[in-house]
Design a protein around this motif. Structure first.
Motif, PDB file in Angstrom:
ATOM      1  N   ASP A 343       0.987  -1.247  -0.007  1.00 49.96           N
ATOM      2  CA  ASP A 343      -0.005   0.012   0.277  1.00 49.96           C
ATOM      3  C   ASP A 343       1.026   1.247   0.009  1.00 49.96           C
ATOM      4  OD1 ASP A 343      -2.247  -1.448  -0.188  1.00 49.96           O
ATOM      5  OD2 ASP A 343      -2.551  -1.544   2.002  1.00 49.96           O
ATOM      6  N   GLU A 344       1.989   1.114   0.750  1.00 50.55           N
ATOM      7  CA  GLU A 344       2.990   2.276   0.958  1.00 50.55           C
ATOM      8  C   GLU A 344       3.499   2.465  -0.484  1.00 50.55           C
ATOM      9  OE1 GLU A 344       4.626   2.153   5.359  1.00 50.55           O
ATOM     10  OE2 GLU A 344       4.671   0.209   4.124  1.00 50.55           O
ATOM     11  N   ARG A 345       3.917   1.445  -1.316  1.00 55.00           N
ATOM     12  CA  ARG A 345       4.490   1.948  -2.565  1.00 55.00           C
ATOM     13  C   ARG A 345       3.638   2.477  -3.597  1.00 55.00           C
ATOM     14  NH1 ARG A 345       6.257  -3.775  -1.875  1.00 55.00           N
ATOM     15  NH2 ARG A 345       4.919  -4.493  -3.297  1.00 55.00           N
ATOM     16  N   LEU A 346       2.178   2.033  -3.440  1.00 56.99           N
ATOM     17  CA  LEU A 346       1.317   2.383  -4.534  1.00 56.99           C
ATOM     18  C   LEU A 346       1.081   3.871  -4.181  1.00 56.99           C
ATOM     19  CD1 LEU A 346      -1.396  -0.336  -4.759  1.00 56.99           C
ATOM     20  CD2 LEU A 346       0.201   0.224  -6.497  1.00 56.99           C
ATOM     21  N   ASP A 347       1.152   4.316  -2.799  1.00 59.80           N
ATOM     22  CA  ASP A 347       0.655   5.570  -2.789  1.00 59.80           C
ATOM     23  C   ASP A 347       1.820   6.639  -2.618  1.00 59.80           C
ATOM     24  OD1 ASP A 347      -0.710   7.606  -1.148  1.00 59.80           O
ATOM     25  OD2 ASP A 347       1.239   7.546   0.275  1.00 59.80           O
ATOM     26  N   VAL A 348       2.948   6.161  -2.876  1.00 62.50           N
ATOM     27  CA  VAL A 348       4.106   6.888  -3.330  1.00 62.50           C
ATOM     28  C   VAL A 348       4.086   6.987  -4.868  1.00 62.50           C
ATOM     29  CG1 VAL A 348       6.758   7.377  -3.674  1.00 62.50           C
ATOM     30  CG2 VAL A 348       5.550   6.788  -1.606  1.00 62.50           C
ATOM     31  N   ILE A 349       3.831   5.988  -5.536  1.00 63.07           N
ATOM     32  CA  ILE A 349       3.662   5.955  -7.240  1.00 63.07           C
ATOM     33  C   ILE A 349       2.833   6.713  -7.552  1.00 63.07           C
ATOM     34  CG2 ILE A 349       3.181   4.463  -9.065  1.00 63.07           C
ATOM     35  CD1 ILE A 349       4.798   2.197  -7.569  1.00 63.07           C
ATOM     36  N   ASN A 350       1.492   6.592  -6.955  1.00 60.57           N
ATOM     37  CA  ASN A 350       0.277   7.231  -7.545  1.00 60.57           C
ATOM     38  C   ASN A 350       0.180   8.799  -7.077  1.00 60.57           C
ATOM     39  OD1 ASN A 350      -0.646   4.839  -8.980  1.00 60.57           O
ATOM     40  ND2 ASN A 350      -1.593   4.014  -7.130  1.00 60.57           N
ATOM     41  N   ASN A 351       0.643   8.956  -5.862  1.00 61.98           N
ATOM     42  CA  ASN A 351       0.550  10.196  -5.295  1.00 61.98           C
ATOM     43  C   ASN A 351       1.527  11.273  -5.278  1.00 61.98           C
ATOM     44  OD1 ASN A 351      -2.377   9.821  -4.748  1.00 61.98           O
ATOM     45  ND2 ASN A 351      -1.717   8.693  -3.047  1.00 61.98           N
ATOM     46  N   ILE A 352       2.778  10.783  -5.719  1.00 60.76           N
ATOM     47  CA  ILE A 352       3.989  11.402  -5.755  1.00 60.76           C
ATOM     48  C   ILE A 352       4.827  11.422  -6.992  1.00 60.76           C
ATOM     49  CG2 ILE A 352       6.259  11.888  -4.633  1.00 60.76           C
ATOM     50  CD1 ILE A 352       4.942  10.999  -1.937  1.00 60.76           C
ATOM     51  N   ILE A 353       5.308  10.209  -7.450  1.00 57.53           N
ATOM     52  CA  ILE A 353       5.979   9.923  -8.625  1.00 57.53           C
ATOM     53  C   ILE A 353       4.905  10.145  -9.742  1.00 57.53           C
ATOM     54  CG2 ILE A 353       7.274   8.335  -9.788  1.00 57.53           C
ATOM     55  CD1 ILE A 353       7.836   6.785  -7.459  1.00 57.53           C
ATOM     56  N   LYS A 354       3.893   9.907 -10.019  1.00 61.63           N
ATOM     57  CA  LYS A 354       3.198  10.091 -11.336  1.00 61.63           C
ATOM     58  C   LYS A 354       2.729  11.517 -11.544  1.00 61.63           C
ATOM     59  CE  LYS A 354       1.684   5.211 -12.374  1.00 61.63           C
ATOM     60  NZ  LYS A 354       0.407   4.416 -12.757  1.00 61.63           N
ATOM     61  N   PRO A 355       2.238  12.202 -10.317  1.00 59.14           N
ATOM     62  CA  PRO A 355       2.066  13.576 -10.344  1.00 59.14           C
ATOM     63  C   PRO A 355       3.193  14.505 -10.858  1.00 59.14           C
ATOM     64  CG  PRO A 355       0.783  12.674  -8.650  1.00 59.14           C
ATOM     65  CD  PRO A 355       1.800  11.552  -9.179  1.00 59.14           C
ATOM     66  N   GLY A 356       4.185  14.096 -10.181  1.00 58.81           N
ATOM     67  CA  GLY A 356       5.483  14.924 -10.322  1.00 58.81           C
ATOM     68  C   GLY A 356       6.102  14.792 -11.792  1.00 58.81           C
ATOM     69  N   TYR A 357       6.065  13.562 -12.382  1.00 60.55           N
ATOM     70  CA  TYR A 357       6.260  13.673 -13.715  1.00 60.55           C
ATOM     71  C   TYR A 357       5.373  14.005 -14.654  1.00 60.55           C
ATOM     72  CZ  TYR A 357      10.669  11.097 -12.911  1.00 60.55           C
ATOM     73  OH  TYR A 357      11.941  10.765 -12.356  1.00 60.55           O
ATOM     74  N   ALA A 358       3.839  14.048 -14.334  1.00 65.86           N
ATOM     75  CA  ALA A 358       3.222  14.654 -15.110  1.00 65.86           C
ATOM     76  C   ALA A 358       3.288  16.036 -15.135  1.00 65.86           C
ATOM     77  CB  ALA A 358       1.785  14.192 -14.445  1.00 65.86           C
ATOM     78  N   THR A 359       3.887  16.869 -14.394  1.00 56.76           N
ATOM     79  CA  THR A 359       3.868  18.128 -14.318  1.00 56.76           C
ATOM     80  C   THR A 359       5.006  18.526 -15.256  1.00 56.76           C
ATOM     81  OG1 THR A 359       3.369  18.342 -11.836  1.00 56.76           O
ATOM     82  CG2 THR A 359       4.641  20.046 -12.886  1.00 56.76           C
ATOM     83  N   LEU A 360       6.067  17.622 -15.295  1.00 54.63           N
ATOM     84  CA  LEU A 360       7.141  17.826 -16.431  1.00 54.63           C
ATOM     85  C   LEU A 360       6.926  17.572 -17.845  1.00 54.63           C
ATOM     86  CD1 LEU A 360       9.825  16.453 -13.969  1.00 54.63           C
ATOM     87  CD2 LEU A 360       9.620  18.681 -14.361  1.00 54.63           C
ATOM     88  N   ILE A 361       6.017  16.244 -17.979  1.00 50.89           N
ATOM     89  CA  ILE A 361       5.622  15.904 -19.299  1.00 50.89           C
ATOM     90  C   ILE A 361       4.767  16.867 -19.830  1.00 50.89           C
ATOM     91  CG2 ILE A 361       4.772  14.079 -20.656  1.00 50.89           C
ATOM     92  CD1 ILE A 361       5.773  12.146 -18.614  1.00 50.89           C
TER      93      ILE A 361
END
Length: 362
Positions: A343-361
């Motif tokens: 659950d913790e891995r998914l939280d970081v992926i979905n709420n930190i990593i993907k939004p962070g890269y979406a801002t750059l892309i």
């Protein structure tokens, strides 16, 4: 609008680091100050810039054994509780400044007992430093989480003791176990009792394998020891054949590693220094990423390799043309492969990593 990939923008991208040694990431200024405090007089330089250059040059020998010798200086100044707390705190701050949002930082507690500290006191000091670092980062409006890997030195006979220590502190953010040190002559099978204990305790572990030694090291780590990840693992390329027409043939071991999604903790700059790869362009990471192995990008030792996660990504961008989508792929690979709960891995992926890269892309 897409943000251009550059040395200025890469630090903005969220990153995940699985292979980073605490005693290989000190600030040169800290090494000098701690040496003065404890009366250590063997440093080759007293100027931070000169010392930083010395570490990189001394490690750039093409030999893993010579590379490991540089740690005598950093370990020597990390023999007190205050030094361990400071180094751990600064580690967190430096990683956060580089855009790292989750890191698993490893160290061998047995190396820090020359001043009389017990293994438990060492772990408690480092954990206190990591938590202080996280608090300082949070106070600046950012977020980072650190998991600890306790390592045993494969040339010693203390792996079972360190494995028990890792299990004892797994509810205090010690997320796993590792063995480190010279591979040649010290196969992972020397530590089978530790790995069996960890499996019985449902504990996580990774193994340095396939860096200075070849396919037998990887095979033993997987099939005899049951490792979940491969520290480095670059020599898996020895089981891959590329024909003149570009067709690729995977051997049984390489196929197993790819099919089972065994994470590869790859450290490009470090691998050049230890002779595991002749150049970044010839580093196996290019082929392994193209073949969609579970590749992750790591720093190994930021001081000795004079690198950061951002500089590693920048080098890969310059060499292979990797863009934001590739960096996100490496980062998600790493987060999926971390020793945090699902659950913790998914939280970081979905709420930190993907939004962070979406801002750059864009």
């Amino acid at each position: 609008m897409v943000t251009p990939v550059s040395t200025e923008t890469i630090p903005l991208a969220p990153k995940v680091l699985l292979h980073d040694h605490l005693d290989g990431g000190l600030r040169p200024e800290t090494v000098i100050e701690l040496a003065r405090e404890v009366g250590y007089r063997k440093l080759p330089h007293e100027d931070p810039r000169a010392l930083g250059r010395w570490f990189a040059e001394a490690a750039d020998s093409g030999s893993l054994e010579r590379y490991l010798e540089t740690f005598s200086h950093t370990v020597a100044v990390m023999q007190t509780r205050d030094a361990l707390v400071r180094v751990a705190t600064e580690c967190v701050e430096d990683l956060a400044d580089d855009g790292v949002v989750y890191a698993e930082v490893r160290y061998a507690p047995e190396l820090f007992q020359e001043g009389g500290l017990t293994l438990d006191e060492i772990v408690q000091a480092v954990q206190d430093g990591f938590r202080e670092g996280e608090r300082r980062v949070a106070a600046s409006g950012r977020w980072i989480r650190i998991g600890t890997l306790l390592a045993a030195m494969r040339q010693n006979a203390r792996s079972a003791e360190i494995a028990e220590l890792a299990v004892r502190y797994r509810d205090a953010e010690v997320v796993g176990f590792d063995i480190a040190g010279p591979e040649a002559g010290f196969p992972p099978t020397r530590n089978l009792d530790a790995f069996e204990y960890l499996r019985q305790q449902n504990a996580h572990f990774t193994i340095h394998a396939g860096e200075a030694f070849g396919l037998p090291s990887i095979w033993e780590a997987l099939q005899h020891c049951g490792t979940e990840r491969l520290g480095h693992g670059v020599r898996i390329v020895d089981d891959i054949k590329v024909d003149g027409d570009g067709s690729v043939h995977l051997g049984r071991l390489a196929s197993y590693v790819r099919d089972r999604r065994i994470p590869l903790e790859m450290c490009p700059s470090s691998n050049l220094q230890t002779g595991a790869a002749p150049s970044i362009a010839e580093h196996p990471i290019g082929l392994l990423a193209r073949l969609r192995f579970r590749v992750t990008v790591n720093t190994d030792n930021r001081l000795m390799s004079h690198c950061s996660m951002s500089s590693e990504f920048a080098t890969l961008h310059e060499t292979f043309g990797y863009g934001w989508a590739d960096m996100q792929w490496f980062t998600v690979n790493a987060m999926k492969s971390s020793f945090l709960g699902f659950d913790e891995r998914l939280d970081v992926i979905n709420n930190i990593i993907k939004p962070g890269y979406a801002t750059l892309i864009g």
